[in-house]
Design an enzyme around this catalytic site. Structure first.
Site, PDB file in Angstrom:
ATOM      1  N   MET B   1      40.890  39.810  39.525  1.00 25.40           N
ATOM      2  CA  MET B   1      41.811  40.918  39.746  1.00 25.40           C
ATOM      3  C   MET B   1      42.400  40.810  41.156  1.00 25.40           C
ATOM      4  O   MET B   1      43.379  40.143  41.350  1.00 25.40           O
ATOM      5  CB  MET B   1      41.064  42.226  39.552  1.00 25.40           C
ATOM      6  CG  MET B   1      41.985  43.353  39.139  1.00 25.40           C
ATOM      7  SD  MET B   1      41.076  44.868  38.954  1.00 25.40           S
ATOM      8  CE  MET B   1      41.524  45.359  37.336  1.00 25.40           C
ATOM      9  N   CYS B   2      41.801  41.389  42.152  1.00 23.57           N
ATOM     10  CA  CYS B   2      42.240  41.424  43.548  1.00 23.57           C
ATOM     11  C   CYS B   2      43.309  42.500  43.776  1.00 23.57           C
ATOM     12  O   CYS B   2      44.042  42.851  42.866  1.00 23.57           O
ATOM     13  CB  CYS B   2      42.820  40.112  44.062  1.00 23.57           C
ATOM     14  SG  CYS B   2      41.657  38.737  44.001  1.00 23.57           S
ATOM     15  N   GLY B   3      43.334  42.994  44.996  1.00 20.98           N
ATOM     16  CA  GLY B   3      44.365  43.948  45.398  1.00 20.98           C
ATOM     17  C   GLY B   3      45.020  43.449  46.663  1.00 20.98           C
ATOM     18  O   GLY B   3      44.367  42.818  47.505  1.00 20.98           O
ATOM     19  N   ARG B  32      39.769  47.083  42.950  1.00 21.00           N
ATOM     20  CA  ARG B  32      40.358  45.819  42.502  1.00 21.00           C
ATOM     21  C   ARG B  32      39.713  44.609  43.173  1.00 21.00           C
ATOM     22  O   ARG B  32      39.934  43.481  42.723  1.00 21.00           O
ATOM     23  CB  ARG B  32      41.871  45.789  42.792  1.00 21.00           C
ATOM     24  CG  ARG B  32      42.684  46.789  42.013  1.00 21.00           C
ATOM     25  CD  ARG B  32      44.169  46.573  42.250  1.00 21.00           C
ATOM     26  NE  ARG B  32      44.613  45.312  41.718  1.00 21.00           N
ATOM     27  CZ  ARG B  32      45.112  45.141  40.485  1.00 21.00           C
ATOM     28  NH1 ARG B  32      45.242  46.164  39.692  1.00 21.00           N
ATOM     29  NH2 ARG B  32      45.491  43.949  40.080  1.00 21.00           N
TER      30      ARG B  32
END
Lengths: 228, 302
Positions: B1-3, B32
């Site tokens: 995911m990651c933000g 995230r």
């Protein structure tokens, strides 16, 4: 009117209250403040209540909706009204990708623009977009109607099974097996009724109709070599 | 995911509070990316004759003062050292590349997180709120910042694999997504003499953009070239000494929201990170289009 402030209460608490409502509830009007981009606001409703949300929401707002009427006075993240079954969801602003994904029924109205993959795998939902939709909208659509008053991005209706697509503005390259079809008087009447139901005004004369060429339904013997 | 998040201040009056605003934005993306977090903040540029480096020392007992003395003895200029947790920001005369080369030859235990005249880069394992507290981000001022919260998919969870990745002097990159042709592209860039610090896909994108910039491309041109050469899913945010850029791949699977007022431009993977910005209710809010490079610059703006 029942008011809930999501800066003071969690989405989980709000949704639990909405899920606990009996079908004959007197608490039919709900107003939600400060959603602040939260996910899954008013998801999974099953009774005919009206929920108005003041602000922007995150993912899957109004997902799986049955019977309820949800209005978002703001923008939506990914997957608004995902898999909705019935009822009405109205977005006053814009919606991100996958709006109305796999919806079985009911009406989704996006007054602004919708992002890519609007109505992906739709299965009977009616979707009206006041603005434009992004690429790959109505991808693998199976049933229902998508009416876009503005433009449709590239690959509209790619791998479409059934479903009726109306576009009032420009259309980019059509997706595989999606073709333009004749806009008959009957289709114009159905579109007019749908737009009226959605409360969206548009010039009917500019709309074109698209749908499935039905060439991908069955194994085609001419393609046999591809499977050796 | 990651933000990913970015904040670019147009109104100079807001610059004292950049870090406080930015820390809230980064915390908003904790869901995230709970594995690691990092940020690059642009502020307080050193004079043209000097440079600024952010270094990371994995060994907590390593002595920064001894490193400073060794650098002074070897390169003839003593650095000013600002230690923040396991990172330190060094300000000194001369070019950053001289120091980077000296460190590579003499102190391979020290990792270079960022270099240039304005940029400072802090990244580590942990939740974003822990990272911003660890490095004192709330108190930082500056003109703009980009940041990342990581949910690892492509490579290990370490400080070195965390974002942002430095691309060139005062150029760095954060990425939400995954690249599918990074191994081949890394090989190609290595043949052209580029050095890599990790096996991470985002580092390849950072070095690629740096390579294009070195060839004379503008930031916008470099990112547009990336649309052809980088295969995979990405939303990128890039920070330069006076600019800020956002780019999404053609599929646009990875989310992004932009918001702009007269005072600031902000970008985040989701609106949650923008909800606390002052004046966000009046901001213009939109989703960046696929394959379009969005840029903002302080040059001429203030």
């Amino acid at each position: 009117m029942t008011s809930v402030d999501l800066s003071a209460s969690s989405v989980r608490e709000l949704n639990a209250r909405l899920h606990a409502l009996p079908a004959d509830t007197n608490e039919t009007a709900w107003r939600i403040a400060e959603p602040r981009g939260a996910h899954a606001v008013a998801a999974g409703l099953t009774v005919p209540v009206s929920v108005e949300i003041d602000g922007h929401v995150g993912y899957y707002c109004g997902g799986m909706n049955q019977a309820a009427s949800v209005t978002i006075n703001g923008h939506c993240g990914t997957g608004v009204a995902e898999n909705m079954m019935s009822g009405t969801i109205r977005v006053r602003g814009n919606a991100s990708q996958c709006a109305g994904a796999s919806g079985h029924g009911g009406l989704l109205v996006i007054e602004g623009d919708a992002g890519p993959r609007c109505g992906i795998s739709m299965k009977g939902v009616d979707i009206v977009v006041g603005g434009s939709v992004g690429h790959m909208s109505a991808f693998m659509a199976q049933s229902g109607t998508l009416a876009v008053c503005g433009d449709a991005g590239e690959d509209l209706g790619d791998s479409i099974y059934e479903a009726t697509l109306y576009v009032g503005g420009g259309v980019g390259r059509l997706g595989a097996d999606c073709v333009e079809k004749e806009m008959t008087t009957r289709h114009r009447e159905m579109l007019s009724a749908l737009l009226e139901r959605a409360g969206v005004e548009a010039d009917l004369s500019t709309f074109r109709r698209f749908g499935s060429a039905r060439r991908l339904y069955h194994f085609h013997v001419d393609n046999a070599d591809a499977y050796r | 995911m990651c933000g990913i998040v970015g904040l670019f201040l147009k109104n100079p009056a807001l610059r004292d509070r950049l870090g406080a605003r930015f820390a809230t934005m980064l915390a908003g993306m904790a869901d995230r990316g709970p594995d690691s977090a990092g940020l690059a903040v642009f502020h307080d540029p050193v004079p043209e004759s000097g440079c600024k480096l952010t270094l990371f020392a994995p060994d907590p007992d390593h002595g920064w003062d001894a490193l400073g003395s060794a650098l002074a003895a070897a390169l003839g200029a003593a650095p000013l050292i600002d230690v923040r947790s396991n990172h330190a920001v060094l300000r000194m005369d001369g070019t950053a590349h001289r120091i980077v080369d000296w460190l590579a030859a003499n102190r391979p235990d020290i990792r270079v997180m960022g270099y240039g005249r304005s940029i400072e880069v802090f990244k580590d394992k942990g939740l974003p709120e822990e990272i911003t507290a660890r490095f004192g981000v709330e108190e930082m001022g500056g003109t703009h910042a980009i940041g990342h919260t990581r949910m690892a998919t492509e490579s290990a969870v370490t400080t070195e694999h965390s974002h942002p990745f430095i691309a060139a002097d005062d150029v760095c990159l954060v990425h939400n997504g995954s690249l599918s042709n990074h191994n081949r592209l890394r090989l190609r860039l290595r043949r052209r003499g580029l050095r890599f610090e990790s096996d991470n896909d985002t580092e390849v994108a950072a070095r690629y953009f740096a390579h294009r910039l070195n060839e004379g491309a503008s930031l916008e041109e470099a990112m547009e070239a990336g649309l052809d050469d980088l295969d995979g899913f990405y939303t990128f945010a890039v920070g330069t000494a006076d600019g800020f850029a956002v780019l999404r791949d053609a599929f646009a699977c990875k989310p992004a929201v932009l918001a702009e007022t007269d005072d600031w431009v902000a970008m985040a993977s989701e609106f949650r990170s923008l909800a606390d910005l002052p004046g966000v209710d009046e901001a213009t809010i939109w989703e960046p289009e696929p394959s379009i490079v969005y840029t903002w610059s302080h040059a001429g703006a203030s």
